[in-house]
Design a protein around this motif. Structure first.
Motif, short mmCIF file in Angstrom:
data_model
loop_
_atom_site.label_atom_id
_atom_site.label_comp_id
_atom_site.label_asym_id
_atom_site.label_seq_id
_atom_site.Cartn_x
_atom_site.Cartn_y
_atom_site.Cartn_z
N UNK A 161 8.47 16.08 15.17
CA UNK A 161 8.31 14.77 15.79
C UNK A 161 8.81 13.70 14.83
N UNK A 162 9.38 12.65 15.40
CA UNK A 162 9.94 11.56 14.61
C UNK A 162 8.91 10.43 14.56
N UNK A 163 8.42 10.11 13.36
CA UNK A 163 7.36 9.10 13.22
C UNK A 163 7.78 7.74 13.75
N UNK A 164 9.08 7.44 13.70
CA UNK A 164 9.51 6.11 14.13
C UNK A 164 9.44 5.94 15.65
N UNK A 165 9.27 7.02 16.38
CA UNK A 165 9.14 6.88 17.84
C UNK A 165 7.70 6.56 18.24
N UNK A 166 6.82 6.48 17.28
CA UNK A 166 5.45 6.03 17.52
C UNK A 166 4.73 6.89 18.54
N UNK A 167 4.03 6.24 19.42
CA UNK A 167 3.15 6.94 20.36
C UNK A 167 3.89 7.89 21.29
N UNK A 168 5.18 7.67 21.45
CA UNK A 168 6.02 8.57 22.25
C UNK A 168 5.95 10.01 21.72
N UNK A 169 5.76 10.11 20.41
CA UNK A 169 5.68 11.43 19.78
C UNK A 169 4.49 12.22 20.34
N UNK A 170 3.44 11.51 20.66
CA UNK A 170 2.23 12.18 21.18
C UNK A 170 2.53 12.79 22.55
N UNK A 171 3.22 12.04 23.41
CA UNK A 171 3.50 12.60 24.73
C UNK A 171 4.52 13.74 24.65
N UNK A 172 5.48 13.62 23.72
CA UNK A 172 6.42 14.74 23.52
C UNK A 172 5.66 16.00 23.13
N UNK A 173 4.72 15.84 22.21
CA UNK A 173 3.98 17.00 21.72
C UNK A 173 3.22 17.67 22.86
N UNK A 174 2.61 16.87 23.72
CA UNK A 174 1.84 17.45 24.82
C UNK A 174 2.76 18.27 25.72
N UNK A 175 3.94 17.71 26.02
CA UNK A 175 4.90 18.39 26.90
C UNK A 175 5.35 19.74 26.33
N UNK A 176 5.78 19.70 25.06
CA UNK A 176 6.28 20.93 24.43
C UNK A 176 5.16 21.96 24.31
N UNK A 177 3.98 21.48 23.99
CA UNK A 177 2.88 22.42 23.79
C UNK A 177 2.51 23.12 25.10
N UNK A 178 2.50 22.35 26.19
CA UNK A 178 2.20 22.94 27.50
C UNK A 178 3.24 23.99 27.88
N UNK A 179 4.53 23.68 27.63
CA UNK A 179 5.57 24.60 28.09
C UNK A 179 5.78 25.77 27.15
N UNK A 180 5.83 25.52 25.86
CA UNK A 180 6.25 26.55 24.92
C UNK A 180 5.09 27.10 24.11
N UNK A 181 4.13 26.26 23.79
CA UNK A 181 3.08 26.68 22.87
C UNK A 181 3.52 26.37 21.46
N UNK A 182 2.86 25.42 20.83
CA UNK A 182 3.25 24.97 19.49
C UNK A 182 2.16 25.42 18.54
N UNK A 183 2.54 25.91 17.36
CA UNK A 183 1.50 26.32 16.41
C UNK A 183 1.27 25.27 15.33
N UNK A 184 2.29 24.46 15.04
CA UNK A 184 2.12 23.44 14.00
C UNK A 184 3.14 22.33 14.22
N UNK A 185 2.87 21.19 13.60
CA UNK A 185 3.76 20.04 13.74
C UNK A 185 4.41 19.68 12.41
N UNK A 186 5.62 19.14 12.50
CA UNK A 186 6.25 18.50 11.35
C UNK A 186 6.57 17.08 11.78
N UNK A 187 6.18 16.10 10.99
CA UNK A 187 6.42 14.70 11.33
C UNK A 187 7.43 14.15 10.33
N UNK A 188 8.59 13.73 10.84
CA UNK A 188 9.67 13.29 9.95
C UNK A 188 9.77 11.76 9.90
#
Ligand SMILES: Nc1nc2c(ncn2[C@@H]2O[C@H](COP(=O)(O)OP(=O)(O)OP(=O)(O)O)[C@@H](O)[C@H]2O)c(=O)[nH]1
Ligand SMILES: [Mg+2]
Length: 334
Positions: free
Chosen positions: A260-287
């Motif tokens: 996730x890109x920190x500069x996209x702010x709160x958008x990163x949270x919704x991206x994470x939800x989407x990816x996690x629902x579809x693929x299953x995420x085990x950990x995050x990296x915030x750049x």
């Protein structure tokens, strides 16, 4: 075999680059001494820190009573730093329960706030199973967030730890993507498996695992595309890559890291939800935590997603990736 997962994340003089440049007479000059991990983190977070601390200092002239007015002003500051409305509200709630009506000065208040933030950051983390060899990490995320760069930095850290690393170039949609990854593989000392551009990404991942098994590799990192030109659905493509990895090693991928890109702010949270629902995420990296005033996103990512934040990116250089450590983070933030 268990990895040490870069537990050397302390203020240390060692530098990755100096470690790699065991200079012969004609090698380029050794790089400048490393600034140390904690110093880099502090530098990366300087804009966020500046906003947070100066704005909080402005709230206080000497001592002040912790009342609703002050808490409201504080909430605004927290939201400016991208802590997010929900997390900011939760934080204010905690402070008001503990410190309502107390007389505090700016320093005392920052100390209390630091403690509360730290508690929100401390989510329980289950470590991935690192007994499989090769250990397979799939890296996903929308375009431009820093997947390829993070893979390069991660590979360098593993190589530095004495691991044999192979990167699979499963972002086949742009020729430039494979070239960029090849440069990172060279820089980090990792091997790479690549096909022609437009090849089937799942086939590249499959070949990568196969090559890793044949070559006695410790860690395989699979790069993926963040956007597809064609009508192919990104999530479906990522699922296909996953399946092809599991065909070779049923327990793999052992980790699926969402960048996730920190500069996209709160958008990163919704991206994470989407990816996690579809693929299953085990950990995050915030750049890209460097050069943003929105480092508060870290707090909201940890508090709202219920996924471990494992790595943070604080620059474009090979050594600018750190294992996330909540105490160091909070110390660097104030
Ligand atoms: N300042 C800063 N820049 C970063 C960081 N991580 C990545 N970048 C930059 O972000 C840009 C995009 O990075 P990439 O690694 O190519 O991103 P990607 O997710 O692979 O992008 P696609 O392959 O297009 O999906 C590059 O210019 C990187 O140098 C970071 O932690 N800090
Ligand atoms: Mg990329």
């Amino acid at each position: 075999m268990a990895f040490s997962w870069f537990k050397d994340n302390k203020d240390t003089k060692e530098s990755l680059s100096s470690e790699q440049d065991k200079s012969g007479p004609l090698s380029p000059p050794a790089p400048l001494p490393s600034r140390g991990m904690f110093q880099r983190l502090k530098e990366g977070l300087s804009r966020t820190r500046q906003v947070l601390t100066t704005d909080i200092d402005k709230l206080f002239v000497g001592k002040r009573r912790i009342d609703d007015e002050l808490l409201e002003e504080l909430e605004e500051i927290l939201i400016t730093s991208d802590i997010g409305v929900k997390t900011a509200t939760d934080l204010i709630q905690r402070i008001s329960v503990k410190f309502s009506s107390a007389q505090m000065d700016s320093d005392g208040f920052k100390k209390a706030l630091k403690q509360e933030i730290l508690e929100l950051l401390n989510v329980t983390v289950t470590d991935p199973d690192t007994t499989s060899r090769p250990h397979v990490i799939m890296v996903i995320g929308v375009n431009g967030v820093g997947k390829t760069t993070t893979i390069g930095k991660l590979a360098a850290r593993f190589v530095h730890d004495g691991k044999k690393v192979l990167i699979a170039a499963a972002d086949t949609f742009r020729a430039a993507a494979v070239e960029q990854l090849t440069i990172w593989a060279e820089r980090s000392g990792a091997e790479i498996v690549r096909h022609k551009s437009n090849a089937d990404p799942a086939a590249v991942a499959f070949d990568g695992i196969e090559a890793a098994m044949a070559r006695d590799i410790d860690v395989v990192i699979v790069d993926t595309a963040g956007r597809l030109h064609t009508r192919v659905n990104l999530m479906e493509e990522l699922k296909k890559i996953r399946r092809s990895i599991s065909k070779k090693i049923p327990s793999a991928p052992h980790e699926t890291i969402l960048v996730l890109d920190a500069t996209t702010g709160q958008n990163a949270i919704s991206q994470a939800r989407l990816f996690h629902e579809s693929i299953g995420v085990t950990a995050l990296a915030l750049t890209k935590l460097d050069g943003t005033a929105k480092g508060g996103i870290v707090v909201s990512v940890c508090h709202e997603l219920n996924l471990p934040l494992k790595y943070i990116g604080i620059g474009e250089n090979i050594e600018d990736l750190q294992l996330f450590n909540s105490e160091e983070f909070v110390t660097a933030l104030f």
